[in-house]
Design a protein around this motif. Structure first.
Motif, PDB file in Angstrom:
ATOM      1  N   PRO A 170       0.820  -1.219   0.000  1.00  0.00           N
ATOM      2  CA  PRO A 170       0.000   0.000   0.000  1.00  0.00           C
ATOM      3  C   PRO A 170       0.853   1.267   0.000  1.00  0.00           C
ATOM      4  O   PRO A 170       0.330   2.364  -0.147  1.00  0.00           O
ATOM      5  CB  PRO A 170      -0.801  -0.135   1.307  1.00  0.00           C
ATOM      6  CG  PRO A 170       0.073  -0.973   2.197  1.00  0.00           C
ATOM      7  CD  PRO A 170       0.736  -1.951   1.278  1.00  0.00           C
ATOM      8  N   SER A 173       1.822   3.740  -4.915  1.00  0.00           N
ATOM      9  CA  SER A 173       0.605   3.966  -5.695  1.00  0.00           C
ATOM     10  C   SER A 173       0.816   3.684  -7.175  1.00  0.00           C
ATOM     11  O   SER A 173      -0.134   3.721  -7.959  1.00  0.00           O
ATOM     12  CB  SER A 173       0.138   5.416  -5.523  1.00  0.00           C
ATOM     13  OG  SER A 173       1.136   6.316  -5.982  1.00  0.00           O
ATOM     14  N   ALA A 174       2.064   3.422  -7.550  1.00  0.00           N
ATOM     15  CA  ALA A 174       2.375   3.124  -8.946  1.00  0.00           C
ATOM     16  C   ALA A 174       3.570   2.181  -8.988  1.00  0.00           C
ATOM     17  O   ALA A 174       4.227   1.942  -7.980  1.00  0.00           O
ATOM     18  CB  ALA A 174       2.677   4.411  -9.714  1.00  0.00           C
ATOM     19  N   LYS A 269       2.211  13.388   1.328  1.00  0.00           N
ATOM     20  CA  LYS A 269       1.189  12.357   1.178  1.00  0.00           C
ATOM     21  C   LYS A 269       1.298  11.345   2.318  1.00  0.00           C
ATOM     22  O   LYS A 269       2.396  10.868   2.633  1.00  0.00           O
ATOM     23  CB  LYS A 269       1.365  11.641  -0.163  1.00  0.00           C
ATOM     24  CG  LYS A 269       0.353  10.531  -0.423  1.00  0.00           C
ATOM     25  CD  LYS A 269       0.653   9.845  -1.756  1.00  0.00           C
ATOM     26  CE  LYS A 269      -0.201   8.608  -1.961  1.00  0.00           C
ATOM     27  NZ  LYS A 269       0.135   7.908  -3.223  1.00  0.00           N
ATOM     28  N   ASP A 301       2.114  15.125  -3.570  1.00  0.00           N
ATOM     29  CA  ASP A 301       1.453  13.905  -4.047  1.00  0.00           C
ATOM     30  C   ASP A 301       2.288  12.641  -3.849  1.00  0.00           C
ATOM     31  O   ASP A 301       2.031  11.616  -4.469  1.00  0.00           O
ATOM     32  CB  ASP A 301       1.100  14.048  -5.529  1.00  0.00           C
ATOM     33  CG  ASP A 301       2.340  14.251  -6.406  1.00  0.00           C
ATOM     34  OD1 ASP A 301       3.405  14.600  -5.853  1.00  0.00           O
ATOM     35  OD2 ASP A 301       2.246  14.059  -7.633  1.00  0.00           O
ATOM     36  N   LYS A 302       3.294  12.696  -2.971  1.00  0.00           N
ATOM     37  CA  LYS A 302       4.151  11.532  -2.748  1.00  0.00           C
ATOM     38  C   LYS A 302       4.383  11.286  -1.267  1.00  0.00           C
ATOM     39  O   LYS A 302       4.509  12.227  -0.482  1.00  0.00           O
ATOM     40  CB  LYS A 302       5.500  11.710  -3.469  1.00  0.00           C
ATOM     41  CG  LYS A 302       5.364  11.615  -4.980  1.00  0.00           C
ATOM     42  CD  LYS A 302       6.667  11.853  -5.687  1.00  0.00           C
ATOM     43  CE  LYS A 302       6.461  11.649  -7.183  1.00  0.00           C
ATOM     44  NZ  LYS A 302       5.454  12.582  -7.712  1.00  0.00           N
ATOM     45  N   ASN A 303       4.450   9.981  -0.896  1.00  0.00           N
ATOM     46  CA  ASN A 303       4.773   9.631   0.484  1.00  0.00           C
ATOM     47  C   ASN A 303       6.279   9.434   0.627  1.00  0.00           C
ATOM     48  O   ASN A 303       7.050   9.701  -0.299  1.00  0.00           O
ATOM     49  CB  ASN A 303       3.987   8.387   0.938  1.00  0.00           C
ATOM     50  CG  ASN A 303       4.346   7.134   0.140  1.00  0.00           C
ATOM     51  OD1 ASN A 303       5.459   6.968  -0.356  1.00  0.00           O
ATOM     52  ND2 ASN A 303       3.388   6.219   0.023  1.00  0.00           N
ATOM     53  N   GLU A 306       7.714   6.987  -2.072  1.00  0.00           N
ATOM     54  CA  GLU A 306       7.483   7.495  -3.422  1.00  0.00           C
ATOM     55  C   GLU A 306       8.326   8.730  -3.724  1.00  0.00           C
ATOM     56  O   GLU A 306       8.556   9.058  -4.885  1.00  0.00           O
ATOM     57  CB  GLU A 306       6.003   7.815  -3.607  1.00  0.00           C
ATOM     58  CG  GLU A 306       5.097   6.581  -3.553  1.00  0.00           C
ATOM     59  CD  GLU A 306       3.629   6.948  -3.536  1.00  0.00           C
ATOM     60  OE1 GLU A 306       2.802   6.088  -3.876  1.00  0.00           O
ATOM     61  OE2 GLU A 306       3.301   8.100  -3.163  1.00  0.00           O
TER      62      GLU A 306
END
Length: 325
Positions: A170, A173-174, A269, A301-303, A306
């Motif tokens: 999880p 995301s990509a 994120k 938009d990134k954790n 990511e």
């Protein structure tokens, strides 16, 4: 044994430790050394390195001791030890001044490098790491990274299953080939087939992540943590004096040693749930207060993972502009 897809070179440091590295050539006099995170390897930064190299910046990616193709001695692992390795590697390669691009644990290493060798550092980029955190927040972060530690020491039936499990995470995301190459690079075959019978870089049979669990446990111990939360309690009761000494040493980051320009990239994120980012607002405020020449750029938009594993043209352009300024 060299890892899957390896095209790295080996440098033997004065300490005797062998470090795997790869150079992406450029025209810049001051090279950029990329320092990966806790369970990372030199493949983490290769996509960014390729882009910066095309723009004229000399970039060196390398495996910290204990990872990838670098030696994995049964010794102490800490940010200070890695900082010394980095200084020796840079010197061997002929550099008297470097810039650092770091992620997570790598940011701690960059700070310890600045503390020990302030005049050696031209610029520093800290991606989602190096913050001053409360004990509660550190435990929260430790719980967050448990998923990435689960692969250590596990015997997996095949590399295909290894990748399938990673794709289900999880935390991502990509998916892309860069992530796949990073994961394959950390694999070792534990099958019974002779290497002479294995064509090319293919794996047959069981595989295992090449990072020994004792390496990560030692790293976390020197940051006041442990691979499992229960380990923190065990260390507290076993040697409370040493435990609190370690906690105190890591409570205050050596920001005053940063006499160079610093760029902090913060991942906003959530990793699993809102509020579990590794660099909370309180940590950023302390950085702004204590680091004189600081710029903060937010990756909305990134954790945490990511922030380096996924492509981001704006992130890469921000890093390039900072290095060229």
């Amino acid at each position: 044994m060299l890892q899957f897809g390896s095209d790295s070179k080996i440098a033997t440091l004065p300490s005797g430790i062998r470090i795997a590295y790869r150079i992406f050539p450029g025209k810049s006099k001051v090279p950029l050394f990329c320092v990966h995170g806790l369970t990372g390897n030199l493949k983490n930064f290769e996509p960014i390195a390729q882009g910066l190299s095309k723009k004229g910046i000399t970039v060196i990616v390398y495996d910290l001791r204990g990872r990838g193709n670098s030696d994995k001695p049964k010794e102490e692992y800490s940010a200070r030890v890695h900082a010394q390795d980095l200084k020796e590697l840079a010197t061997i390669l002929g550099y008297s001044k470097i810039s650092i691009l770091s992620h997570s644990l790598g940011a701690w290493i960059a700070l310890r490098f600045a503390e020990k060798f302030p005049s050696f550092l031209e610029k520093a980029v800290l991606i989602d790491g190096g913050g001053e955190l409360s004990i509660k927040r550190k435990i929260s972060n430790l719980l967050m990274i448990q998923g990435s530690l689960a692969r250590l020491g596990r015997r997996i039936p095949s590399k295909e299953i290894y990748l399938q499990e990673a794709k289900k995470s999880p935390l991502l995301s990509a998916w892309n080939m860069n992530i796949q190459n990073f994961l394959l690079y950390e694999l070792e075959s534990v099958g019974i087939l002779s290497p002479s019978l294995i064509p090319g870089d293919n794996f047959y049979g069981p595989v295992i992540c090449s990072i020994p669990p004792f390496v990560i446990d030692s790293e976390l111990k020197n940051m006041g943590g442990a691979m499992r939360p229960s380990g923190i309690v065990a260390r507290l009761f076993k040697d409370p004096k040493e435990f609190f000494k370690t906690v105190q040493e890591n409570k205050i980051m050596p920001y005053s040693a940063l006499r160079c320009p610093v760029l902090v990239l913060r991942a906003l994120k959530p990793n699993f749930k809102p509020g579990d980012e590794l660099l909370p607002s309180s940590a950023i405020e302390k950085m702004k207060e204590k680091i004189q020449n600081l710029k903060v750029y937010e990756l909305t938009d990134k954790n945490h993972y990511e922030s380096v594993l996924l492509e981001d043209k704006e992130r890469d352009q921000e890093i390039f502009k900072f290095l060229k300024s």
